[in-house]
Design a protein around this motif. Structure first.
Motif, PDB file in Angstrom:
ATOM      1  N   GLY A   1       8.270   4.948  -5.576  1.00  0.00           N
ATOM      2  CA  GLY A   1       7.009   4.231  -5.481  1.00  0.00           C
ATOM      3  C   GLY A   1       6.913   3.111  -6.500  1.00  0.00           C
ATOM      4  O   GLY A   1       6.496   1.986  -6.178  1.00  0.00           O
ATOM      5  N   VAL A   2       7.295   3.393  -7.750  1.00  0.00           N
ATOM      6  CA  VAL A   2       7.244   2.359  -8.793  1.00  0.00           C
ATOM      7  C   VAL A   2       8.199   1.214  -8.473  1.00  0.00           C
ATOM      8  O   VAL A   2       7.863   0.037  -8.663  1.00  0.00           O
ATOM      9  CB  VAL A   2       7.567   2.975 -10.163  1.00  0.00           C
ATOM     10  CG1 VAL A   2       7.698   1.882 -11.229  1.00  0.00           C
ATOM     11  CG2 VAL A   2       6.484   3.960 -10.575  1.00  0.00           C
ATOM     12  N   ALA A   3       9.392   1.549  -7.974  1.00  0.00           N
ATOM     13  CA  ALA A   3      10.344   0.491  -7.613  1.00  0.00           C
ATOM     14  C   ALA A   3       9.760  -0.428  -6.546  1.00  0.00           C
ATOM     15  O   ALA A   3       9.917  -1.660  -6.607  1.00  0.00           O
ATOM     16  CB  ALA A   3      11.649   1.116  -7.128  1.00  0.00           C
ATOM     17  N   GLY A   4       9.081   0.154  -5.563  1.00  0.00           N
ATOM     18  CA  GLY A   4       8.447  -0.664  -4.534  1.00  0.00           C
ATOM     19  C   GLY A   4       7.350  -1.538  -5.097  1.00  0.00           C
ATOM     20  O   GLY A   4       7.219  -2.715  -4.741  1.00  0.00           O
ATOM     21  N   ILE A   5       6.538  -0.990  -6.013  1.00  0.00           N
ATOM     22  CA  ILE A   5       5.464  -1.768  -6.639  1.00  0.00           C
ATOM     23  C   ILE A   5       6.044  -2.909  -7.455  1.00  0.00           C
ATOM     24  O   ILE A   5       5.556  -4.051  -7.398  1.00  0.00           O
ATOM     25  CB  ILE A   5       4.589  -0.849  -7.515  1.00  0.00           C
ATOM     26  CG1 ILE A   5       3.858   0.177  -6.643  1.00  0.00           C
ATOM     27  CG2 ILE A   5       3.590  -1.667  -8.324  1.00  0.00           C
ATOM     28  CD1 ILE A   5       3.191   1.289  -7.436  1.00  0.00           C
TER      29      ILE A   5
ATOM     30  N   TRP B   1       0.563  13.907  -7.826  1.00  0.00           N
ATOM     31  CA  TRP B   1      -0.245  15.106  -7.552  1.00  0.00           C
ATOM     32  C   TRP B   1       0.649  16.295  -7.208  1.00  0.00           C
ATOM     33  O   TRP B   1       0.388  17.414  -7.645  1.00  0.00           O
ATOM     34  CB  TRP B   1      -1.230  14.826  -6.434  1.00  0.00           C
ATOM     35  CG  TRP B   1      -2.222  13.751  -6.790  1.00  0.00           C
ATOM     36  CD1 TRP B   1      -2.662  13.417  -8.043  1.00  0.00           C
ATOM     37  CD2 TRP B   1      -2.886  12.862  -5.885  1.00  0.00           C
ATOM     38  NE1 TRP B   1      -3.551  12.377  -7.984  1.00  0.00           N
ATOM     39  CE2 TRP B   1      -3.724  12.007  -6.672  1.00  0.00           C
ATOM     40  CE3 TRP B   1      -2.872  12.681  -4.510  1.00  0.00           C
ATOM     41  CZ2 TRP B   1      -4.514  11.006  -6.114  1.00  0.00           C
ATOM     42  CZ3 TRP B   1      -3.670  11.692  -3.947  1.00  0.00           C
ATOM     43  CH2 TRP B   1      -4.482  10.871  -4.744  1.00  0.00           C
ATOM     44  N   VAL B   2       1.711  16.038  -6.441  1.00  0.00           N
ATOM     45  CA  VAL B   2       2.666  17.114  -6.140  1.00  0.00           C
ATOM     46  C   VAL B   2       3.347  17.584  -7.420  1.00  0.00           C
ATOM     47  O   VAL B   2       3.536  18.788  -7.643  1.00  0.00           O
ATOM     48  CB  VAL B   2       3.698  16.635  -5.102  1.00  0.00           C
ATOM     49  CG1 VAL B   2       4.832  17.656  -4.967  1.00  0.00           C
ATOM     50  CG2 VAL B   2       3.030  16.404  -3.748  1.00  0.00           C
ATOM     51  N   GLY B   3       3.718  16.626  -8.284  1.00  0.00           N
ATOM     52  CA  GLY B   3       4.348  16.991  -9.550  1.00  0.00           C
ATOM     53  C   GLY B   3       3.451  17.862 -10.412  1.00  0.00           C
ATOM     54  O   GLY B   3       3.920  18.797 -11.076  1.00  0.00           O
ATOM     55  N   THR B   4       2.153  17.585 -10.405  1.00  0.00           N
ATOM     56  CA  THR B   4       1.216  18.410 -11.168  1.00  0.00           C
ATOM     57  C   THR B   4       1.210  19.838 -10.646  1.00  0.00           C
ATOM     58  O   THR B   4       1.219  20.803 -11.429  1.00  0.00           O
ATOM     59  CB  THR B   4      -0.203  17.813 -11.088  1.00  0.00           C
ATOM     60  OG1 THR B   4      -0.186  16.461 -11.566  1.00  0.00           O
ATOM     61  CG2 THR B   4      -1.173  18.627 -11.924  1.00  0.00           C
TER      62      THR B   4
ATOM     63  N   THR C   1       0.818  -1.218   0.000  1.00  0.00           N
ATOM     64  CA  THR C   1       0.000   0.000   0.000  1.00  0.00           C
ATOM     65  C   THR C   1       0.847   1.261   0.000  1.00  0.00           C
ATOM     66  O   THR C   1       0.565   2.224  -0.726  1.00  0.00           O
ATOM     67  CB  THR C   1      -0.939   0.006   1.222  1.00  0.00           C
ATOM     68  OG1 THR C   1      -1.809  -1.126   1.147  1.00  0.00           O
ATOM     69  CG2 THR C   1      -1.770   1.274   1.259  1.00  0.00           C
ATOM     70  N   LYS C   2       1.914   1.262   0.817  1.00  0.00           N
ATOM     71  CA  LYS C   2       2.694   2.494   0.957  1.00  0.00           C
ATOM     72  C   LYS C   2       3.341   2.923  -0.357  1.00  0.00           C
ATOM     73  O   LYS C   2       3.496   4.111  -0.629  1.00  0.00           O
ATOM     74  CB  LYS C   2       3.773   2.321   2.034  1.00  0.00           C
ATOM     75  CG  LYS C   2       4.804   1.258   1.765  1.00  0.00           C
ATOM     76  CD  LYS C   2       5.835   1.210   2.887  1.00  0.00           C
ATOM     77  CE  LYS C   2       6.870   0.110   2.693  1.00  0.00           C
ATOM     78  NZ  LYS C   2       6.239  -1.229   2.825  1.00  0.00           N
ATOM     79  N   TRP C   3       3.699   1.939  -1.207  1.00  0.00           N
ATOM     80  CA  TRP C   3       4.359   2.284  -2.470  1.00  0.00           C
ATOM     81  C   TRP C   3       3.379   2.968  -3.418  1.00  0.00           C
ATOM     82  O   TRP C   3       3.747   3.921  -4.113  1.00  0.00           O
ATOM     83  CB  TRP C   3       4.957   1.043  -3.118  1.00  0.00           C
ATOM     84  CG  TRP C   3       5.923   0.316  -2.232  1.00  0.00           C
ATOM     85  CD1 TRP C   3       5.837  -0.963  -1.766  1.00  0.00           C
ATOM     86  CD2 TRP C   3       7.146   0.838  -1.697  1.00  0.00           C
ATOM     87  NE1 TRP C   3       6.905  -1.271  -0.973  1.00  0.00           N
ATOM     88  CE2 TRP C   3       7.733  -0.185  -0.918  1.00  0.00           C
ATOM     89  CE3 TRP C   3       7.803   2.066  -1.789  1.00  0.00           C
ATOM     90  CZ2 TRP C   3       8.941  -0.020  -0.252  1.00  0.00           C
ATOM     91  CZ3 TRP C   3       9.006   2.244  -1.127  1.00  0.00           C
ATOM     92  CH2 TRP C   3       9.555   1.206  -0.368  1.00  0.00           C
ATOM     93  N   PHE C   4       2.148   2.498  -3.446  1.00  0.00           N
ATOM     94  CA  PHE C   4       1.142   3.156  -4.265  1.00  0.00           C
ATOM     95  C   PHE C   4       0.845   4.561  -3.749  1.00  0.00           C
ATOM     96  O   PHE C   4       0.692   5.504  -4.543  1.00  0.00           O
ATOM     97  CB  PHE C   4      -0.152   2.327  -4.280  1.00  0.00           C
ATOM     98  CG  PHE C   4      -0.119   1.149  -5.209  1.00  0.00           C
ATOM     99  CD1 PHE C   4      -0.340   1.309  -6.566  1.00  0.00           C
ATOM    100  CD2 PHE C   4       0.139  -0.124  -4.723  1.00  0.00           C
ATOM    101  CE1 PHE C   4      -0.319   0.230  -7.424  1.00  0.00           C
ATOM    102  CE2 PHE C   4       0.162  -1.217  -5.575  1.00  0.00           C
ATOM    103  CZ  PHE C   4      -0.071  -1.045  -6.942  1.00  0.00           C
ATOM    104  N   VAL C   5       0.757   4.709  -2.427  1.00  0.00           N
ATOM    105  CA  VAL C   5       0.487   6.031  -1.855  1.00  0.00           C
ATOM    106  C   VAL C   5       1.606   6.994  -2.211  1.00  0.00           C
ATOM    107  O   VAL C   5       1.359   8.151  -2.613  1.00  0.00           O
ATOM    108  CB  VAL C   5       0.312   5.930  -0.326  1.00  0.00           C
ATOM    109  CG1 VAL C   5       0.236   7.327   0.291  1.00  0.00           C
ATOM    110  CG2 VAL C   5      -0.945   5.130   0.016  1.00  0.00           C
ATOM    111  N   ILE C   6       2.850   6.540  -2.094  1.00  0.00           N
ATOM    112  CA  ILE C   6       3.996   7.390  -2.461  1.00  0.00           C
ATOM    113  C   ILE C   6       3.884   7.817  -3.919  1.00  0.00           C
ATOM    114  O   ILE C   6       4.089   8.990  -4.262  1.00  0.00           O
ATOM    115  CB  ILE C   6       5.318   6.644  -2.214  1.00  0.00           C
ATOM    116  CG1 ILE C   6       5.572   6.498  -0.714  1.00  0.00           C
ATOM    117  CG2 ILE C   6       6.489   7.360  -2.891  1.00  0.00           C
ATOM    118  CD1 ILE C   6       6.751   5.604  -0.379  1.00  0.00           C
TER     119      ILE C   6
END
Length: 445
Positions: free
Chosen positions: A408-412, A384-387, A373-378
């Motif tokens: 986040g992608v690496a964790g996923i 959203w911050v990047g936007t 879960t935490k990787w998706f949240v990251i």
């Protein structure tokens, strides 16, 4: 899906797609492409095509090779074409990116790479379109219709792209130069709006219903959604090409297409809300909870577009709009569904052959959702911050957001590899008699 054949090369497409996603995020972290460079610069073209072709299109093709046969209850027209198509698409993308780098002066002059890359990409796309199109047209109902319209949009996207590649190499004549000067919005809308978005909508109808034990969306409603989306693409491609030829009216064409696109997105939201409300599985799994964030990003994209157009600032902030659409809506949905699809296909491949002869784990037992879960949240928070950083013009902050996205992608991806390796399945259910650990990059059966 129980008893259905497994596409041998779907995992290979997913692996290649994720590799290209890391390439794209690395380019963003080091500041190559927009906003460090102009939105139409060669560096930005490298970044855009690494994302749109390398990441999103390869992931979509891999999913379609597995699920189009499920949508129409027919076998794939030719399983043998999937691997050559992957090879052509990968080689074509590499050559095309090399041409862009040459155009920008980062490598020695070699503009011939652009038409060569375009030819290879057209060849790979042709194999994909014919294989999936001949499969989907066997029973063109429900979600399969979205796939057919998406494939038609892919053909239009490839046609525009090939003309642009030859024009950049100086081989397309005055007509090619005219299209290159004015037709880039048509190419982008056909690709992101038609091929990727409409296809993602169609596949999501089936996957959401299947994974949440919900009835399929009413056919009349999904037809309305598809009609609005297909008409938006048709107006863009046909009307836009005519407007360019007449040297007038392109803004009107794009405005009409935008209204139709918003209508399609709104109708899609209605359909998805119906699936959620009618589901029998009340407790949402991780992939569904994360998919809701993708749908929220799609809604945010629509609202952002409306707000920017209303204040006359769409052209100024088109980068932020596209970033949220690509990474919040499309990429977020693909990552959420990959997490579930890999677990589902791994379960089918490993335990399907021994069903009824030995005790087997559940599909959800292959994944550790609490840890993932935490990787998706990251990832989503970083998007959203990047936007926001793009809206306020802070390129260095965007690079930090891209780095967080990569984490986040690496964790996923790590969690997906663990699923594929059955690392979280406890013995003795892990490998009952007759079951074997699946190969990481392709299906053994």
């Amino acid at each position: 899906m129980i008893g259905a054949s497994i596409s041998r090369w779907t995992m290979s497409y997913f692996a290649a797609a994720l590799a290209w996603l890391f390439v794209a995020l690395a380019l963003m972290v080091v500041g190559i492409g927009y906003p460090a460079a102009d939105i139409l610069s060669p560096d930005t073209l490298v970044l855009v095509h690494a994302v749109s072709i390398g990441w999103l299109s390869l992931a979509m093709c891999g999913a379609l090779f597995q699920f189009v046969p499920v949508l129409v209850a027919r076998p794939l027209f030719s399983e043998k074409w999937a691997l050559p198509a992957l090879g052509l698409l990968t080689a074509g993308l590499i050559f095309m990116l090399g041409g862009f780098l040459s155009l920008g002066g980062r490598v020695p002059p070699a503009l011939w790479l652009l038409p060569l890359g375009a030819a290879l990409l057209v060849g790979g796309i042709g194999l994909v379109v014919v294989d999936l199109g001949l499969t989907a047209c066997l029973r063109p109902t429900g979600p399969a219709r979205f796939v057919l319209v998406g494939l038609a949009s892919l053909c239009a996207t490839a046609a525009f792209g090939a003309v642009f590649a030859f024009a950049l190499a100086g081989c397309a004549g005055s007509v090619g130069d005219l299209l290159l000067a004015n037709g880039i919005p048509l190419h982008a809308i056909a690709g992101l709006g038609g091929w990727l978005t409409l296809t993602a909508m169609g596949v999501s109808y089936r996957l959401l219903a299947m994974f949440m034990l919900a009835p399929d969306t009413d056919d009349r409603q999904s037809r309305q959604t598809l009609a609005a989306g297909a008409l938006a693409v048709a107006v863009t491609v046909a009307g836009g090409a005519l407007a360019i030829g007449l040297a007038a009216g392109l803004y009107i064409v794009l405005s009409v297409a935008g209204i139709l696109g918003l209508a399609s997105a709104g109708l899609y939201g209605r359909d998805i809300a119906g699936i959620f409300s009618n589901r029998k599985r009340r407790q949402l799994e991780l992939n569904m909870r994360m998919a809701t964030l993708s749908f929220a990003s799609l809604a945010g994209t629509a609202l952002l577009g409306i707000a920017l157009v209303s204040v006359g600032a769409f052209a100024t902030h088109v980068g932020a709009f596209t970033f949220l659409a690509v990474f919040g809506w499309l990429s977020g949905l693909v990552l959420a569904k990959l997490y579930k699809i890999v677990a589902f296909l791994t379960w089918l491949e490993t335990y399907g052959p021994v069903m009824g002869r030995a005790a087997t784990p559940r599909v959800q037992d292959l994944a550790a959702e609490g840890r993932a879960t935490k990787w998706f949240v990251i990832y989503y928070v970083a998007v959203w911050v990047g936007t926001v950083t793009l809206m306020v013009g802070e390129p260095n902050a965007l690079r930090m957001a891209a780095a967080a996205m990569a984490v986040g992608v690496a964790g996923i991806v790590h969690e997906i590899i663990r699923i594929r390796r059955l690392a979280d399945v406890a013995s003795p259910l892990r490998l009952p008699g007759g079951a074997v650990v699946p190969h990481l990059l392709f299906a053994r059966h």
